[in-house]
Motif scaffolding. Structure first.
Motif, PDB file in Angstrom:
ATOM      1  N   LYS A 174       0.835  -1.204   0.000  1.00  0.00           N
ATOM      2  CA  LYS A 174       0.000   0.000   0.000  1.00  0.00           C
ATOM      3  C   LYS A 174       0.875   1.262   0.000  1.00  0.00           C
ATOM      4  CE  LYS A 174      -4.120  -1.927   2.208  1.00  0.00           C
ATOM      5  NZ  LYS A 174      -5.013  -1.641   1.060  1.00  0.00           N
ATOM      6  N   THR A 175       1.968   1.210   0.757  1.00  0.00           N
ATOM      7  CA  THR A 175       2.874   2.365   0.781  1.00  0.00           C
ATOM      8  C   THR A 175       3.516   2.559  -0.587  1.00  0.00           C
ATOM      9  OG1 THR A 175       3.353   1.999   3.133  1.00  0.00           O
ATOM     10  CG2 THR A 175       4.898   3.354   1.885  1.00  0.00           C
ATOM     11  N   HIS A 234      15.482   2.180  -3.484  1.00  0.00           N
ATOM     12  CA  HIS A 234      15.123   3.608  -3.509  1.00  0.00           C
ATOM     13  C   HIS A 234      15.165   4.224  -2.110  1.00  0.00           C
ATOM     14  CE1 HIS A 234      13.771   3.335  -7.709  1.00  0.00           C
ATOM     15  NE2 HIS A 234      13.236   2.174  -7.378  1.00  0.00           N
ATOM     16  N   GLU A 235      15.937   3.629  -1.217  1.00  0.00           N
ATOM     17  CA  GLU A 235      15.961   4.064   0.179  1.00  0.00           C
ATOM     18  C   GLU A 235      16.333   5.538   0.318  1.00  0.00           C
ATOM     19  OE1 GLU A 235      18.160   2.878   4.430  1.00  0.00           O
ATOM     20  OE2 GLU A 235      18.254   1.523   2.694  1.00  0.00           O
ATOM     21  N   ALA A 236      17.359   5.970  -0.396  1.00  0.00           N
ATOM     22  CA  ALA A 236      17.806   7.364  -0.265  1.00  0.00           C
ATOM     23  C   ALA A 236      16.730   8.330  -0.758  1.00  0.00           C
ATOM     24  CB  ALA A 236      19.099   7.556  -1.054  1.00  0.00           C
ATOM     25  N   ALA A 285       3.991   5.560  -5.627  1.00  0.00           N
ATOM     26  CA  ALA A 285       3.913   5.586  -7.091  1.00  0.00           C
ATOM     27  C   ALA A 285       2.889   6.619  -7.548  1.00  0.00           C
ATOM     28  CB  ALA A 285       3.555   4.202  -7.622  1.00  0.00           C
ATOM     29  N   GLU A 286       1.766   6.705  -6.819  1.00  0.00           N
ATOM     30  CA  GLU A 286       0.742   7.698  -7.145  1.00  0.00           C
ATOM     31  C   GLU A 286       1.302   9.111  -7.020  1.00  0.00           C
ATOM     32  OE1 GLU A 286      -3.132   8.730  -8.339  1.00  0.00           O
ATOM     33  OE2 GLU A 286      -2.215   6.744  -8.161  1.00  0.00           O
ATOM     34  N   ALA A 287       2.236   9.291  -6.062  1.00  0.00           N
ATOM     35  CA  ALA A 287       2.858  10.606  -5.864  1.00  0.00           C
ATOM     36  C   ALA A 287       4.112  10.794  -6.717  1.00  0.00           C
ATOM     37  CB  ALA A 287       3.208  10.787  -4.389  1.00  0.00           C
ATOM     38  N   SER A 288       4.372   9.824  -7.607  1.00  0.00           N
ATOM     39  CA  SER A 288       5.495   9.885  -8.567  1.00  0.00           C
ATOM     40  C   SER A 288       6.866   9.750  -7.903  1.00  0.00           C
ATOM     41  CB  SER A 288       5.434  11.194  -9.385  1.00  0.00           C
ATOM     42  OG  SER A 288       4.219  11.259 -10.110  1.00  0.00           O
ATOM     43  N   PHE A 289       6.912   9.196  -6.692  1.00  0.00           N
ATOM     44  CA  PHE A 289       8.211   8.927  -6.074  1.00  0.00           C
ATOM     45  C   PHE A 289       8.744   7.563  -6.486  1.00  0.00           C
ATOM     46  CE2 PHE A 289       6.444  11.994  -2.921  1.00  0.00           C
ATOM     47  CZ  PHE A 289       7.401  12.981  -3.093  1.00  0.00           C
ATOM     48  N   LEU A 290       7.860   6.697  -6.956  1.00  0.00           N
ATOM     49  CA  LEU A 290       8.259   5.400  -7.487  1.00  0.00           C
ATOM     50  C   LEU A 290       7.582   5.212  -8.837  1.00  0.00           C
ATOM     51  CD1 LEU A 290       7.938   3.029  -4.368  1.00  0.00           C
ATOM     52  CD2 LEU A 290      10.057   3.881  -5.399  1.00  0.00           C
ATOM     53  N   ALA A 291       8.206   4.414  -9.677  1.00  0.00           N
ATOM     54  CA  ALA A 291       7.600   4.105 -10.968  1.00  0.00           C
ATOM     55  C   ALA A 291       6.531   3.032 -10.786  1.00  0.00           C
ATOM     56  CB  ALA A 291       8.664   3.631 -11.956  1.00  0.00           C
ATOM     57  N   THR A 292       5.393   3.232 -11.400  1.00  0.00           N
ATOM     58  CA  THR A 292       4.303   2.263 -11.286  1.00  0.00           C
ATOM     59  C   THR A 292       4.743   0.890 -11.765  1.00  0.00           C
ATOM     60  OG1 THR A 292       2.669   4.019 -11.613  1.00  0.00           O
ATOM     61  CG2 THR A 292       1.928   1.754 -11.980  1.00  0.00           C
ATOM     62  N   ALA A 324      13.729   8.589   1.767  1.00  0.00           N
ATOM     63  CA  ALA A 324      13.985   9.008   3.138  1.00  0.00           C
ATOM     64  C   ALA A 324      13.155  10.243   3.479  1.00  0.00           C
ATOM     65  CB  ALA A 324      15.480   9.319   3.318  1.00  0.00           C
ATOM     66  N   GLY A 325      12.382  10.147   4.556  1.00  0.00           N
ATOM     67  CA  GLY A 325      11.538  11.246   4.980  1.00  0.00           C
ATOM     68  C   GLY A 325      10.218  11.345   4.241  1.00  0.00           C
ATOM     69  N   ARG A 326      10.020  10.501   3.239  1.00  0.00           N
ATOM     70  CA  ARG A 326       8.781  10.548   2.459  1.00  0.00           C
ATOM     71  C   ARG A 326       7.919   9.304   2.647  1.00  0.00           C
ATOM     72  NH1 ARG A 326      12.621  12.640  -1.452  1.00  0.00           N
ATOM     73  NH2 ARG A 326      12.138  14.829  -1.939  1.00  0.00           N
ATOM     74  N   SER A 327       8.468   8.297   3.303  1.00  0.00           N
ATOM     75  CA  SER A 327       7.763   7.025   3.415  1.00  0.00           C
ATOM     76  C   SER A 327       7.575   6.635   4.876  1.00  0.00           C
ATOM     77  CB  SER A 327       8.558   5.917   2.703  1.00  0.00           C
ATOM     78  OG  SER A 327       8.013   4.649   2.990  1.00  0.00           O
ATOM     79  N   PRO A 328       6.398   6.114   5.243  1.00  0.00           N
ATOM     80  CA  PRO A 328       6.192   5.629   6.616  1.00  0.00           C
ATOM     81  C   PRO A 328       6.890   4.300   6.873  1.00  0.00           C
ATOM     82  CG  PRO A 328       4.233   5.236   5.296  1.00  0.00           C
ATOM     83  CD  PRO A 328       5.162   6.036   4.439  1.00  0.00           C
TER      84      PRO A 328
END
Length: 304
Positions: A123-124, A164-166, A129-136, A169-173
């Motif tokens: 879910k995270t 994609h840890e770096a 991905a919806e917020a474009s931080f990861l590729a779908t 950082a600070g964007r994921s629960p």
């Protein structure tokens, strides 16, 4: 399963009691061989089995009330239709075997934890991905569907978050400690969850993989044979088929709303004095209605 839970998670006492009242070991034995002989993709059983049984029984009773009409349809074996309720009872017994194997060891708690962690990471990842931080596409590639892929899903999601840890950082629960826990649980689960024929750490290692696959084979066999039953119902009842042969998970009768045609609406209006009455249109014959409906659903029925 009763209540609609994932079929390999823990069931409540009411759910288990419902399945125990329904289950049939003779039904399980009778259909084990054809279930194991199934080819092609299996459907994972995430369903209310008791509801499937009652809907199946209702459909069988409706169709076999017209046995002589159904007997001549191609690909229809009356005995297989007649035995569908027993097949559903065999499925209930197979589901109880899964539950029994889960409770036989600590495996069940570990499996449930893996499921929880997989849901959290997935879910995270989807939100990121919806917020474009990861590729779908990367999120889709990190997991698959089905209980047999819990370990693979967990490890795939671990790899995704570490890659994609770096950036996260600070964007994921999901914290690095969470990722490490997922990896640890997945590895422990993989050590226990061995497919038939694979090496096991001890004789008491659970055979949950085998029991769950057998249950899914029973569900797939029921779904495939119920589809034949539904097609027979479509031949008999046309558009009202779902009222007589309800889908396996239907909770309420499906009532088709009838919208009056323009001719019907006009016929309901008071006629003006001296007006010429509208012509009466004869309805399509029953045979023509059946032909049109069967063409729509793709039933290869014989000519009459």
């Amino acid at each position: 399963m009763a209540g609609g839970q994932h079929a390999t998670t823990g069931l409540g006492p009411d759910d288990i009691a419902e399945l125990e009242a329904l289950a049939s070991e003779p039904g399980y034995d009778a259909f084990l061989a054809p279930a194991k002989a199934l080819e092609g993709a299996l459907e994972e059983c995430r369903s209310n089995i008791a509801l499937a049984f009652h809907n199946t029984k209702r459909g069988v009773d409706s169709v076999l009330a017209h046995e002589s009409e159904v007997a001549g349809l191609p690909g229809v074996k009356l005995e297989e239709l007649r035995e569908l309720p027993l097949l559903a009872q065999g499925l209930a017994h197979a589901a109880l075997r899964v539950q029994r194997d889960m409770r036989a060891s600590t495996f069940g708690a570990l499996f449930d934890r893996a499921q929880q962690l997989r849901r959290k990471l997935l879910k995270t990842a989807e939100a990121l991905a919806e917020a474009s931080f990861l590729a779908t596409a990367d999120v889709a590639a990190a997991h698959t569907d089905g209980h047999r892929d819990v370990v693979g899903d967990c490890l795939g999601l671990v790899e995704l978050f570490r890659q994609h840890e770096a950036k996260l950082a600070g964007r994921s629960p999901v914290t690095p400690d969470d990722v490490s826990e997922v990896e640890r649980v997945a590895q422990q689960l993989r050590a226990l969850l061995a497919a038939p024929g694979e090496a096991r750490e001890g004789e008491n290692s659970p055979l949950l993989f085998e029991a769950t696959e057998t249950r899914d084979r029973f569900w797939t066999l029921l779904a495939r044979r119920h589809d034949v039953l539904w097609r027979c119902g479509a031949w008999l009842f046309g558009r009202d088929v779902d009222l007589h042969v309800p889908p396996l998970q239907s909770r309420h009768p499906l009532v088709r709303a009838v919208v009056p045609t323009s001719i019907e609406r006009a016929s309901q209006q008071p006629q003006k004095r001296g007006a010429t009455p509208l012509p009466t249109i004869a309805p399509d014959s029953n045979v023509r209605s059946k032909v049109r409906f069967m063409v729509k659903v793709g039933f290869d029925f014989p000519s009459r």
